[in-house]
Motif scaffolding. Sequence first.
Motif, short mmCIF file in Angstrom:
data_model
loop_
_atom_site.label_atom_id
_atom_site.label_comp_id
_atom_site.label_asym_id
_atom_site.label_seq_id
_atom_site.Cartn_x
_atom_site.Cartn_y
_atom_site.Cartn_z
N TYR A 1 -3.55 117.81 81.01
CA TYR A 1 -4.70 117.36 81.35
C TYR A 1 -4.76 116.53 82.55
O TYR A 1 -4.13 115.56 83.05
N TYR A 2 -5.86 117.33 83.55
CA TYR A 2 -5.81 116.79 84.69
C TYR A 2 -7.19 116.78 85.20
O TYR A 2 -7.55 117.83 86.13
N PRO A 3 -8.11 116.03 84.73
CA PRO A 3 -9.58 116.24 84.90
C PRO A 3 -10.06 116.11 86.35
O PRO A 3 -11.22 116.31 86.87
N PHE A 4 -9.07 115.28 87.22
CA PHE A 4 -9.66 115.18 88.57
C PHE A 4 -9.30 116.08 89.49
O PHE A 4 -9.79 116.13 90.72
N LEU A 5 -8.79 117.37 88.93
CA LEU A 5 -8.38 118.51 89.89
C LEU A 5 -9.52 119.55 89.66
O LEU A 5 -9.73 119.62 88.54
N ASP A 6 -10.13 120.14 90.68
CA ASP A 6 -11.25 121.14 90.67
C ASP A 6 -10.58 122.27 90.99
O ASP A 6 -9.33 122.47 91.30
N GLN A 7 -11.48 123.44 91.06
CA GLN A 7 -11.02 124.94 91.33
C GLN A 7 -10.31 125.09 92.47
O GLN A 7 -9.60 125.94 92.70
N SER A 8 -10.89 124.28 93.52
CA SER A 8 -10.59 124.44 95.03
C SER A 8 -8.75 124.26 95.12
O SER A 8 -8.08 124.39 95.90
N CYS A 9 -8.25 123.48 93.98
CA CYS A 9 -6.82 123.21 93.89
C CYS A 9 -5.94 124.65 93.69
O CYS A 9 -4.83 124.39 94.00
N GLY A 10 -6.70 125.35 93.20
CA GLY A 10 -5.90 126.84 93.11
C GLY A 10 -4.75 126.80 91.91
O GLY A 10 -3.86 127.77 91.80
N LEU A 11 -5.14 126.14 90.89
CA LEU A 11 -4.12 126.07 89.56
C LEU A 11 -4.87 126.47 88.64
O LEU A 11 -6.29 125.99 88.38
N ASN A 12 -4.11 127.14 87.64
CA ASN A 12 -4.86 127.70 86.33
C ASN A 12 -4.23 126.53 85.32
O ASN A 12 -3.07 126.67 84.97
N ILE A 13 -5.06 125.59 85.01
CA ILE A 13 -4.65 124.48 84.11
C ILE A 13 -5.33 124.86 82.55
O ILE A 13 -6.59 124.87 82.41
N THR A 14 -4.28 125.05 81.77
CA THR A 14 -4.87 125.23 80.24
C THR A 14 -4.25 123.96 79.50
O THR A 14 -3.22 123.39 80.15
N PRO A 15 -4.58 123.69 78.36
CA PRO A 15 -3.77 122.61 77.38
C PRO A 15 -2.25 122.85 77.51
O PRO A 15 -1.65 121.93 77.15
N ARG A 16 -1.70 124.05 77.26
CA ARG A 16 -0.53 124.45 77.08
C ARG A 16 0.27 124.96 78.41
O ARG A 16 1.45 124.62 78.16
#
Length: 432
Positions: A267-282
């Motif tokens: 959980y990294y709510p401060f990162l937006d799409q411009s960061c280039g990461l695919n963040i899922t709960p797992r």
Amino acid sequence: MISNPRVCIIGAGLAGLTSAKHLQDEGIHFVVFEATRYVGGTWRYDPRVGTDENGLPLHTSMYKNLRTNLPKPTMELKGFPVPDDMISFPTWKAYYSYIQDYAKHFDLEKHIKFLHQVISVSREKNSWKVKYQNVLTKEEFEDVFDFVLIGTGHFSKPKIPNVSGEEKFLGSIVHSHDYREPNRYKNRRVLIVGAGPSGMDIAIDVAYVCKTLVHSHHSKVAFRTVFPKHYIKKPDIKEFNETGVTFVDGSYENIDDVIYCTGYEYYYPFLDQSCGLNITPRSITPLYKYMVNINEPTMMMMGLVVRACLVVAIDAQSRYATALIKGNFTLPSKEQMLEEWESRASIIRSKGRPLSDIHFLAEKEDDYYADLTKESGIERVPPVMFKIRNEDTDMKLENLYTYRDYVYTVIDNENFIKTKYNKTNNFSLNNS
């Protein structure tokens, strides 16, 4: 290579502090943002649950009787020996004191903006725009950095299972994140869900005081521990009713309280799409060497490895990140980094395993440290650390009640001695 790079570190837990120490050693300019008034992150015990005095979520998952599940040689931070009088598997209190001493010894607090919460990180014009807020005044600020090291960990947002009928249950339900001490469960019928490290540890903690301990899990780990007579092993839950639980095998147990030891979400709510990461709960993808953001390699995610000597791994990652920021080595091309990541992901898929396994080191741990050294030139983590973890794992399988009764002494980079503390207050040689 960026000359005079500016580095943002998010979080003043172990990952943030070790990164700060190594960057400071190299004279690199950095700032650490920490939302609380404390160092140490999850290692600081707080009897409260929910939110702190400033209305922010309490990130700590410490409980009152916690002791480390790895012996102290694997808990040592480079350049700062653990105290000789610290017990082999330290309490949270002893280890937290060690972390505080580390921060003071290296004078790290002068670099930390306490009570400043990062609210957004975005990529703009080849730099990182970081917005942060003073927790007390709510005043917002913005700054620009060349590198971002994210050290907020992944043990603060509980993963809550969705079980049929839970809303009917009249007893208490908490996640292990909010478990603090066992006394509230005295003479009660308690259901523990999950058999990871916290599930096994909390089950034993609660079993000392409760009337019945029902343990629901599907772990295939061959634990050989002999549990007390009031311990009842059960499979997964099928559904709740008002007073208890039906399990998938059709059996039923009356339950007063439930503790979900079901892990945490990324959980990294401060990162937006411009960061280039695919963040899922797992999972968080794609990461090179388990840490470098392949799409934006001036961002590094610290401490996301699983099944490892986490303190040792975090310190090695901090030294690798510092060497990269300093310009001691150059990363491979994006294509090469993606190839390395895809190779790991393909192996996981071929085994029918979930992508969350992409963060597992397990038997690859020592090879990982060797790879970090080969690429970056940092001092290698001694193979003895991996060997100690393997031995400790075997001891857990043998007996969860007694595996902490041993002292591990490092002899050299490859070897250790394990000794058992006797009732006569003497140490006896067990094996090496």
